[in-house]
Design a protein around this motif. Structure first.
Motif, PDB file in Angstrom:
ATOM      1  N   THR A  49      41.488 -35.111 -12.496  1.00  0.00           N
ATOM      2  CA  THR A  49      42.126 -35.634 -13.700  1.00  0.00           C
ATOM      3  C   THR A  49      43.341 -34.773 -14.018  1.00  0.00           C
ATOM      4  O   THR A  49      43.532 -33.694 -13.444  1.00  0.00           O
ATOM      5  CB  THR A  49      41.175 -35.622 -14.914  1.00  0.00           C
ATOM      6  N   SER A  50      44.124 -35.241 -14.973  1.00  0.00           N
ATOM      7  CA  SER A  50      45.306 -34.490 -15.404  1.00  0.00           C
ATOM      8  C   SER A  50      44.969 -33.453 -16.474  1.00  0.00           C
ATOM      9  O   SER A  50      45.861 -32.734 -16.941  1.00  0.00           O
ATOM     10  CB  SER A  50      46.364 -35.460 -15.951  1.00  0.00           C
ATOM     11  N   LEU A  51      43.702 -33.362 -16.894  1.00  0.00           N
ATOM     12  CA  LEU A  51      43.300 -32.453 -17.966  1.00  0.00           C
ATOM     13  C   LEU A  51      43.042 -31.055 -17.425  1.00  0.00           C
ATOM     14  O   LEU A  51      42.281 -30.882 -16.467  1.00  0.00           O
ATOM     15  CB  LEU A  51      42.038 -32.975 -18.656  1.00  0.00           C
ATOM     16  N   PHE A 109      44.792 -39.181 -20.696  1.00  0.00           N
ATOM     17  CA  PHE A 109      44.738 -38.518 -19.397  1.00  0.00           C
ATOM     18  C   PHE A 109      44.774 -39.512 -18.242  1.00  0.00           C
ATOM     19  O   PHE A 109      44.420 -40.676 -18.383  1.00  0.00           O
ATOM     20  CB  PHE A 109      43.484 -37.646 -19.284  1.00  0.00           C
TER      21      PHE A 109
END
Length: 258
Positions: A232-234, A209
């Motif tokens: 975050t990219s999550l 991530f």
């Protein structure tokens, strides 16, 4: 950190008391013990959350933290970081990290090479099928001040490597870059972006991530107040079994430097 899901450090990656993990929004001032050639810095911090590489270590609750840094005139240093933590499915309630390394300056570039041990006093690694929270990282940091711009700036780069990342998830590698701008009226604008690779994503609990942040700090004498936005990219489905610890959030920090 993450459980079933961790952190830093410590604005926490931790390196020279800076983790990864958002832990200390500004560098500590220090007092010296001249006969021994030592300089000691202490920074207590209260914050609305404890993020490590964009992931909450307190399940979206406030944190009380402290860092200490002891450096010799040779550039060798030791340090520590403590914070409360809360992980789903684990009885860990405290994090205590130990740091050691060496700092130097080459051609105007500040360099920091060291190691970090992330520990959780009182954590019981049960049941037998559970994996260990504790792990170690090797860390390198470089920073460079640019003074001939309209606004003085600092460029930063971080590299952290673990031979066996948290939850015994295999090799872990984290890289991060950042920029800090000194604004009028004792304000500092900072931006960071990083990426975490983990060898065994299934055991760790999420895909690899990215994380990023932007923050504004205001220094008042020995106090620093920081407000920031972190993400975050999550997505929710990728975040350690659907937890709400990876999502975007605004945060506040207040630290006192000694």
């Amino acid at each position: 950190m993450a459980m079933n899901l961790h952190h830093s450090l410590r604005a926490l990656t931790l390196l020279g008391l800076s983790a990864g993990a958002v832990a200390v929004p500004a560098g500590a001032s220090a007092f010296g013990t001249e006969p021994l050639g030592l300089t000691i810095g202490l920074t207590p911090t209260i914050s609305s959350d404890y993020l490590f590489r964009g992931i909450s270590q307190t399940r979206n609750r406030p944190a009380v933290q402290a860092t200490v840094d002891i450096q010799h005139g040779s550039g060798l240093y030791v340090g520590g970081f403590v914070s409360n933590v809360t992980f789903l499915g684990a009885n860990a309630r405290q994090e205590a990290d130990a740091l050691a390394g060496w700092r130097t300056t080459v051609s105007g570039i500040s360099l920091d090479f060291g190691g970090i041990a992330y520990t959780y006093p009182g954590f019981e690694n049960r049941p037998a099928s559970a994996y260990d929270l504790q792990y170690v990282e090797l860390a390198a940091k470089a920073s460079f001040n640019i003074s001939d711009l309209p606004l003085p700036a600092k460029v930063l780069a971080f590299l952290n490597y673990s031979p066996n990342y948290q939850l015994e998830s295999g090799t872990g590698l984290y890289v991060e870059g950042g920029l800090e701008l000194a604004l009028p009226h004792d304000l500092t604008l900072a931006g960071r972006g990083g990426y975490q690779w983990i060898q065994n994503n299934a055991r760790w609990g999420s895909p690899d991530f990215a994380n990023w942040s932007v923050s504004l700090s205001y220094r008042i004498s020995d106090f620093v107040l920081t407000a920031g936005y972190f993400d975050t990219s999550l997505n929710r489905g990728e975040c350690f079994g659907g937890q709400k610890i990876c999502e975007a959030r605004s945060m506040l920090y207040l630290s006192r430097t000694f």
